[in-house]
Write a protein that holds these residues in place. Structure first.
Motif, mmCIF file in Angstrom:
data_model
loop_
_atom_site.group_PDB
_atom_site.id
_atom_site.type_symbol
_atom_site.label_atom_id
_atom_site.label_comp_id
_atom_site.label_asym_id
_atom_site.label_seq_id
_atom_site.Cartn_x
_atom_site.Cartn_y
_atom_site.Cartn_z
ATOM 1 N N TYR A 196 -6.458 5.522 -0.526
ATOM 2 C CA TYR A 196 -5.555 6.080 -1.025
ATOM 3 C C TYR A 196 -5.764 7.499 -1.107
ATOM 4 N N TRP A 235 0.922 -1.173 0.115
ATOM 5 C CA TRP A 235 0.183 0.027 -0.037
ATOM 6 C C TRP A 235 0.974 1.243 -0.005
ATOM 7 N N ALA A 290 -2.645 9.736 -0.285
ATOM 8 C CA ALA A 290 -1.563 10.017 -1.305
ATOM 9 C C ALA A 290 -2.064 11.174 -2.293
ATOM 10 N N ARG A 337 2.450 1.997 -3.557
ATOM 11 C CA ARG A 337 1.362 2.445 -4.394
ATOM 12 C C ARG A 337 0.992 3.913 -4.128
ATOM 13 N N ALA A 338 0.808 4.075 -2.683
ATOM 14 C CA ALA A 338 0.552 5.711 -2.512
ATOM 15 C C ALA A 338 1.613 6.648 -2.609
#
Length: 787
Positions: free
Chosen positions: A63, A14, A66, A17-18
């Motif tokens: 997310y 995670w 982000a 990806r963030a």
């Protein structure tokens, strides 16, 4: 409990990806800021909003951090204060989360914008933000950029939708044309004399509309993004038809144009998506239908009205032998010999009639004929007109053969029951004839002139008794004395006698198996069956030939059993007798084991030889099959169940006969008057005191009233009213020391099978001679076997 290593791995995934999403947002935002025309961080189209919406839709709302990080860094690195950058980042994150929530909750499975509901959600969900130029830029960013990610990322759209090479080439040409046209319009390359400058941008709408209708949401999003990017780039640099005296008016005109362009493409593209889905569904349905037809165990084929083959599945290939490419487009090849019959069926179907289960004979590719169960239905077009025929065919050849074998087995069973009944009635008559002749011969002197005549009567009666015995064997009602046998030894003992039986012009060859299991059968009856088959083979070779007797152990599996009703699978011992004689045709084989059926001339056979063999084998729980063709000899195969017992030698005969006289009291129960009188005469002549009764009621009355002991009751088994078993039970209940001898024109096997008697009781088969009756009576009295 959660696995700690797995939790850590999920967290790291995670985080990666963030960070990647925050970096992507930052880069896209920097590109968007290059076109900021209203303040240092406000652009007519804000691309990061589209990226944020698409990311939260595809990756999920977790997310959001982000997006917040990327938006804050993008604004904080400009000249605006940090606090303002944080506020802008919060606004960007909130609007992206709201739009993503609306799309995920309302669009459902149509995140790729291939449905009008998803398009309305995306278009209407951002309308609330179009309150100022700054928020309008975010709205256009969502309309222009988000569809590009939602439609082109592989995990966003339908997994089965792929753009082929030709479609990709066409889309590339359309995009290239749109690029050239946009550069010409916004670069001022087109003369003002053709159209007013403000109208030229609308020449780009056909590109977006065409892409939407031809390629669906993907084409619409790509063309909108291409035209919008070029339009914003030229306008910011001061070129293009939307340049006005003030920046707000210029941006307003540009944003309205881009918004209309994006909404037009997005609104039209679901029509193409629906059309593609319908085509895919239709193609899938056709493929499924084709797979069902090809996988069907039934032969399925379609014909046009002229009987030209249109389709031909794999089962039809297997049934008829022709491959699909050999028959499609040609006349149906299976009906070359049945054209009239096929024409009648075709005309009925073309008139709209559906036919079910019509049995016809058709020709295969190799020329053999096959029995077909055919169902035919008319094929209709959209207007309801009959345009052809659908045929479903099943091979019923094997089924009909099995039905024939089953009917033959049923017929043999019925004939056997009839033969058994006739034999019973004859046995009663023959008992009286043989007994009476024996008594007459005892009374006549050796020199009496009538003695020869009486002896001829006795011989004829004995021959008749032999015929009834054969009938009983055929009907499987003969009393057997089965024991474990070695067929090799049995055939070896018969070999010398068989040589004398067949003559010198026939060669006898025996092929005993090296290792052979035992069978359980009556040795005398089995020898009789072998002799009958050898005699039948001898008569089939009038000019001489070869006779082969062989044995083997075999395992009959289900494939063999399926074609040989009513055989059961298992281990058997095979006894095969083959000749090189004249053979038989199919009609003869069909009636081969019927009693009194013979192909010999009158006087040469009774027609009971093979029927007797059939009865012996069946009564031994075996099976017999004949294989023959005209001019190619005949083979009879007897399959007898293999047993685990050891073969035993034949029992030795008794040394001294049982005395046949006595002085005891005997009760005779017999409904046939002539048999009852004969039995009484025979026993009284040998010293017994005889009481006679015509039925069970009379017998029980005698049992009740007779003052002295009754030592033996001789009773018929089958009688009107009470049968012999019931009479014996009631009588023995009253006289505990009473012994019983049962007699019947039916055999012991028959009465045991019908539960008229218990196994092991004393039994005498009709017809019997006076001596046989006397010996059996004495034996029962002496052995003390009581019921």
């Amino acid at each position: 409990m959660t696995n700690p290593p797995r939790t850590a791995l999920t967290t790291l995934r995670w985080l990666a990806r963030a960070l990647a999403l925050a970096a992507a947002y930052f880069l896209v935002a920097k590109i968007g800021l290059r076109y900021a025309t209203i303040g240092p961080s406000i652009s007519p189209v804000w691309p990061p909003t589209g990226l944020a919406v698409a990311a939260l839709v595809l990756l999920g709302p977790r997310y959001w951090l982000a997006i917040l990080l990327g938006a804050f860094l993008a604004n904080a690195t400009t000249s605006i204060p940090v606090l303002a950058a944080a506020g802008i980042a919060c606004g960007n994150t909130a609007e992206a989360m709201l739009a993503a929530y609306l799309l995920r909750s309302r669009a459902g499975q149509h995140l790729a914008l291939d449905d009008l509901r998803a398009v309305r959600t995306l278009v209407g969900g951002g309308a609330w933000s179009a309150l100022s130029l700054w928020w309008a830029g975010d709205y256009l960013g969502a309309l222009v950029v988000a569809p590009l990610f939602l439609t082109w990322l592989p995990w966003a759209g339908p997994t089965d939708v792929r753009i082929g090479r030709r479609a990709a080439l066409e889309l590339s040409l359309v995009v290239g044309g749109a690029v050239l046209a946009t550069m010409a319009i916004f670069g001022g390359l087109l003369p003002a004399s053709l159209l007013p400058q403000a109208e030229y941008p609308y020449l780009l709408f056909p590109f977006v509309i065409g892409a939407a209708l031809r390629f669906g949401p993907r084409g619409a999003s790509l063309l909108t993004m291409t035209v919008a990017t070029l339009a914003v780039g030229y306008t910011v640099q001061g070129g293009g038809p939307f340049v006005m005296q003030t920046v707000p008016s210029t941006d307003t005109a540009l944003m309205i144009y881009i918004g209309i362009l994006a909404i037009t493409g997005l609104s039209l593209s679901p029509a193409t998506a629906r059309h593609e889905r319908a085509e895919r569904a239709l193609r899938t349905a056709n493929e499924h239908l084709a797979a069902v037809i090809q996988s069907s165990p039934l032969a399925i084929y379609t014909l046009d009205p002229a009987s030209t083959v249109l389709t031909w599945n794999r089962a039809a290939e297997a049934l008829y032998g022709w491959r699909a490419e050999e028959v499609i487009g040609r006349a149906l090849p299976t009906v070359s010999q049945d054209l009239e019959d096929h024409a009648r069926l075709r005309d009925r179907v073309l008139r709209g009639e559906a036919l079910r289960g019509v049995e016809v004979t058709r020709r295969k590719k190799d020329g053999t004929l096959v029995n077909i169960s055919l169902s035919v239905a008319p094929l209709h077009d959209a207007a309801g007109r009959v345009t052809g025929m659908l045929s479903l065919a099943a091979d019923v050849t094997e089924m009909r053969q099995l039905e024939g074998q089953y009917r033959q087995a049923q017929k043999m069973e019925a004939v056997g029951r009839l033969a058994g009944g006739i034999a019973h009635d004859f046995n009663n008559l023959l008992t009286a004839i043989l007994g009476t002749t024996a008594l007459v011969l005892e009374d006549l002197g050796l020199d009496a002139r009538a003695r020869l005549d009486i002896q001829e009567i006795e011989k004829a009666a004995k021959r008749a008794a032999g015929l009834t015995r054969q009938l009983l064997i055929f009907s499987r009602q003969q009393v057997l004395e089965p024991r474990a046998l070695d067929l090799n030894a049995l055939v070896g003992n018969l070999e010398k006698m068989l040589h004398r039986l067949i003559g010198e012009d026939i060669e006898l060859v025996t092929k005993p198996a090296a290792s052979l299991g035992a069978v359980r059968a009556d040795p005398g009856q089995l020898e009789q069956a072998i002799v009958n088959l050898v005699v039948n083979a001898r008569d089939a070779m009038p000019q001489g030939g070869r006779l082969t007797i062989e044995t083997a152990e075999v395992e009959l599996d289900r494939s063999y059993v399926t074609g040989h009703v009513p055989t059961r699978p298992g281990r058997y011992v095979l006894l095969a007798i083959s000749d090189t004689g004249v053979g038989m045709d199919a009609a003869t084989k069909a009636r081969l084991f019927e009693p009194f059926f013979t192909t010999k001339e009158p006087g040469r056979g009774t027609g009971l030889g093979l029927a007797t063999v059939y009865g012996i084998v069946k009564q031994s729980d075996g099976y017999i099959w004949a294989y023959s063709e005209l001019g190619h000899g005949t083979t009879f195969k007897m399959y007898l169940p293999r047993v685990a017992e050891l073969a035993t030698a034949p029992e030795s005969t008794r040394g001294t006969p049982t005395p046949a006289r006595g002085s005891e009291t005997v009760l005779v129960v017999e409904d046939q008057e002539e048999v009852r009188n004969l039995t009484q005469r025979v026993l009284e002549a040998r010293g017994y005191a005889v009481l006679a009764a015509a039925n069970g009621a009379e017998a029980l009355e005698i049992v009740d009233r007779h003052p002295t002991p009754i030592h033996l009751m001789i009773t018929d088994v089958v009688m009107p009213g009470m049968n012999g078993r019931e009479v014996a039970q009631l009588a023995c209940a009253k006289r505990k020391d009473l012994k019983v001898l049962f007699v019947s024109g039916y055999t012991g096997e028959a009465v045991f099978q019908h539960r008229l008697l218990e196994p092991g009781v004393a039994f005498l088969q009709k017809p019997f001679t006076p001596d046989a009756l006397a010996r059996k009576t004495r034996e029962v009295l002496d052995d003390g076997k009581a019921t």
